[in-house]
Design a protein around this motif. Sequence first.
Motif, mmCIF file in Angstrom:
data_model
loop_
_atom_site.group_PDB
_atom_site.id
_atom_site.type_symbol
_atom_site.label_atom_id
_atom_site.label_comp_id
_atom_site.label_asym_id
_atom_site.label_seq_id
_atom_site.Cartn_x
_atom_site.Cartn_y
_atom_site.Cartn_z
ATOM 1 N N GLU A 56 49.923 29.926 39.342
ATOM 2 C CA GLU A 56 49.875 30.348 40.729
ATOM 3 C C GLU A 56 50.320 31.809 40.777
ATOM 4 O O GLU A 56 51.059 32.261 39.895
ATOM 5 N N MET A 57 49.857 32.532 41.797
ATOM 6 C CA MET A 57 50.249 33.929 41.912
ATOM 7 C C MET A 57 50.760 34.250 43.307
ATOM 8 O O MET A 57 50.123 33.921 44.300
ATOM 9 N N GLY A 58 51.920 34.884 43.355
ATOM 10 C CA GLY A 58 52.366 35.557 44.565
ATOM 11 C C GLY A 58 51.747 36.935 44.495
ATOM 12 O O GLY A 58 51.983 37.676 43.538
ATOM 13 N N PHE A 59 50.913 37.266 45.459
ATOM 14 C CA PHE A 59 50.071 38.458 45.403
ATOM 15 C C PHE A 59 50.538 39.482 46.426
ATOM 16 O O PHE A 59 50.364 39.302 47.633
ATOM 17 N N GLY A 60 51.161 40.553 45.954
ATOM 18 C CA GLY A 60 51.676 41.589 46.842
ATOM 19 C C GLY A 60 50.572 42.445 47.425
ATOM 20 O O GLY A 60 49.820 43.077 46.686
ATOM 21 N N VAL A 61 50.468 42.449 48.759
ATOM 22 C CA VAL A 61 49.353 43.137 49.414
ATOM 23 C C VAL A 61 49.760 44.299 50.308
ATOM 24 O O VAL A 61 48.900 44.994 50.831
ATOM 25 N N VAL A 62 51.068 44.517 50.507
ATOM 26 C CA VAL A 62 51.523 45.696 51.255
ATOM 27 C C VAL A 62 52.610 46.394 50.446
ATOM 28 O O VAL A 62 53.429 45.762 49.789
ATOM 29 N N ASP A 63 52.600 47.703 50.490
ATOM 30 C CA ASP A 63 53.526 48.532 49.731
ATOM 31 C C ASP A 63 54.849 48.640 50.485
ATOM 32 O O ASP A 63 54.901 49.212 51.574
ATOM 33 N N VAL A 64 55.901 48.116 49.908
ATOM 34 C CA VAL A 64 57.204 48.115 50.580
ATOM 35 C C VAL A 64 57.937 49.449 50.451
ATOM 36 O O VAL A 64 58.976 49.634 51.061
ATOM 37 N N HIS A 65 57.385 50.375 49.684
ATOM 38 C CA HIS A 65 58.020 51.684 49.537
ATOM 39 C C HIS A 65 57.303 52.758 50.348
ATOM 40 O O HIS A 65 57.538 53.941 50.141
ATOM 41 N N SER A 66 56.451 52.334 51.255
ATOM 42 C CA SER A 66 55.718 53.272 52.089
ATOM 43 C C SER A 66 55.973 52.970 53.566
ATOM 44 O O SER A 66 56.014 51.809 53.967
ATOM 45 N N HIS A 67 56.123 54.022 54.347
ATOM 46 C CA HIS A 67 56.276 53.865 55.793
ATOM 47 C C HIS A 67 54.943 53.533 56.460
ATOM 48 O O HIS A 67 54.913 53.104 57.605
ATOM 49 N N VAL A 68 53.851 53.726 55.743
ATOM 50 C CA VAL A 68 52.520 53.468 56.290
ATOM 51 C C VAL A 68 52.336 51.975 56.513
ATOM 52 O O VAL A 68 52.619 51.163 55.619
ATOM 53 N N ILE A 86 40.943 34.351 41.166
ATOM 54 C CA ILE A 86 41.906 33.244 41.230
ATOM 55 C C ILE A 86 41.555 32.400 42.447
ATOM 56 O O ILE A 86 41.365 32.934 43.539
ATOM 57 N N PRO A 87 41.465 31.075 42.290
ATOM 58 C CA PRO A 87 41.108 30.233 43.429
ATOM 59 C C PRO A 87 42.179 30.275 44.531
ATOM 60 O O PRO A 87 43.369 30.428 44.248
ATOM 61 N N PRO A 88 41.741 30.151 45.792
ATOM 62 C CA PRO A 88 42.669 30.277 46.920
ATOM 63 C C PRO A 88 43.869 29.347 46.860
ATOM 64 O O PRO A 88 44.955 29.717 47.306
ATOM 65 N N GLU A 89 43.712 28.161 46.306
ATOM 66 C CA GLU A 89 44.831 27.213 46.267
ATOM 67 C C GLU A 89 45.943 27.655 45.317
ATOM 68 O O GLU A 89 47.027 27.081 45.305
ATOM 69 N N ARG A 90 45.714 28.727 44.537
ATOM 70 C CA ARG A 90 46.750 29.233 43.637
ATOM 71 C C ARG A 90 47.248 30.620 44.035
ATOM 72 O O ARG A 90 48.007 31.239 43.305
ATOM 73 N N VAL A 91 46.830 31.115 45.205
ATOM 74 C CA VAL A 91 47.234 32.454 45.647
ATOM 75 C C VAL A 91 48.153 32.347 46.858
ATOM 76 O O VAL A 91 47.838 31.679 47.836
ATOM 77 N N TYR A 92 49.289 33.019 46.772
ATOM 78 C CA TYR A 92 50.267 33.104 47.863
ATOM 79 C C TYR A 92 50.423 34.582 48.198
ATOM 80 O O TYR A 92 50.861 35.366 47.368
ATOM 81 N N VAL A 93 50.040 34.954 49.398
ATOM 82 C CA VAL A 93 50.011 36.354 49.801
ATOM 83 C C VAL A 93 51.377 36.765 50.351
ATOM 84 O O VAL A 93 51.959 36.050 51.171
ATOM 85 N N ASP A 94 51.863 37.923 49.893
ATOM 86 C CA ASP A 94 53.171 38.401 50.324
ATOM 87 C C ASP A 94 53.269 39.915 50.160
ATOM 88 O O ASP A 94 52.336 40.534 49.659
ATOM 89 N N VAL A 121 40.763 36.066 56.387
ATOM 90 C CA VAL A 121 40.175 35.618 55.115
ATOM 91 C C VAL A 121 40.004 34.100 55.124
ATOM 92 O O VAL A 121 38.960 33.578 54.719
ATOM 93 N N ARG A 122 41.003 33.377 55.600
ATOM 94 C CA ARG A 122 40.891 31.913 55.676
ATOM 95 C C ARG A 122 39.711 31.489 56.544
ATOM 96 O O ARG A 122 38.968 30.577 56.186
ATOM 97 N N ALA A 123 39.547 32.146 57.675
ATOM 98 C CA ALA A 123 38.435 31.812 58.575
ATOM 99 C C ALA A 123 37.103 32.032 57.858
ATOM 100 O O ALA A 123 36.176 31.227 57.997
ATOM 101 N N GLY A 124 37.016 33.083 57.065
ATOM 102 C CA GLY A 124 35.805 33.351 56.303
ATOM 103 C C GLY A 124 35.544 32.323 55.219
ATOM 104 O O GLY A 124 34.400 31.993 54.917
ATOM 105 N N LEU A 125 36.615 31.799 54.639
ATOM 106 C CA LEU A 125 36.457 30.775 53.599
ATOM 107 C C LEU A 125 35.952 29.454 54.179
ATOM 108 O O LEU A 125 35.237 28.704 53.518
ATOM 109 N N ARG A 126 36.353 29.175 55.405
ATOM 110 C CA ARG A 126 35.939 27.936 56.056
ATOM 111 C C ARG A 126 34.487 27.992 56.522
ATOM 112 O O ARG A 126 33.875 26.994 56.785
ATOM 113 N N GLY A 127 33.988 29.229 56.646
ATOM 114 C CA GLY A 127 32.588 29.398 57.022
ATOM 115 C C GLY A 127 32.437 29.444 58.457
ATOM 116 O O GLY A 127 31.679 29.397 59.243
#
Length: 127
Positions: A56-68, A86-94, A121-127
């Motif tokens: 499983e992966m915790g996937f960092g999607v925002v930069d915590v060292h940027s004010h942006v 990586i399949p969605p059931e193994r991805v945890y976004v953070d 993204v979830r809405a897109g996966l559901r179709g």
Amino acid sequence: VVDGLKAKTITHLCYGTFEKIYPKILEIPVDRLDLEFSNSQLNFLEAIRKYPFTKEMGFGVVDVHSHVIEDKETVAKRIREILEVIPPERVYVDPDCGLKTRTVDEAVAKLRVIAEAVGEVRAGLRG
């Protein structure tokens, strides 16, 4: 440390050249590796494309060292990129790491963007 535990185990690794120790890091005896990706512009993604990520992966999607405050489209694009390998059931976004370097308003805004992007993204996966 985790031997014999009857709980999900996670370790967080940040700000390194993960591709130099990959796939060896998959041998760390935890269920989930939580990794920063946004600060490094998703560089590690290429290594994962070459050698499958089996945890499983915790996937960092925002930069915590940027004010942006990242926009929803940027974060959603990052999420879609990881879902290519990586399949969605193994991805945890953070966030990349903890938000203690941000103001409260920045932290809340970054978390809000993550939640909105995940919803899109979830809405897109559901179709």
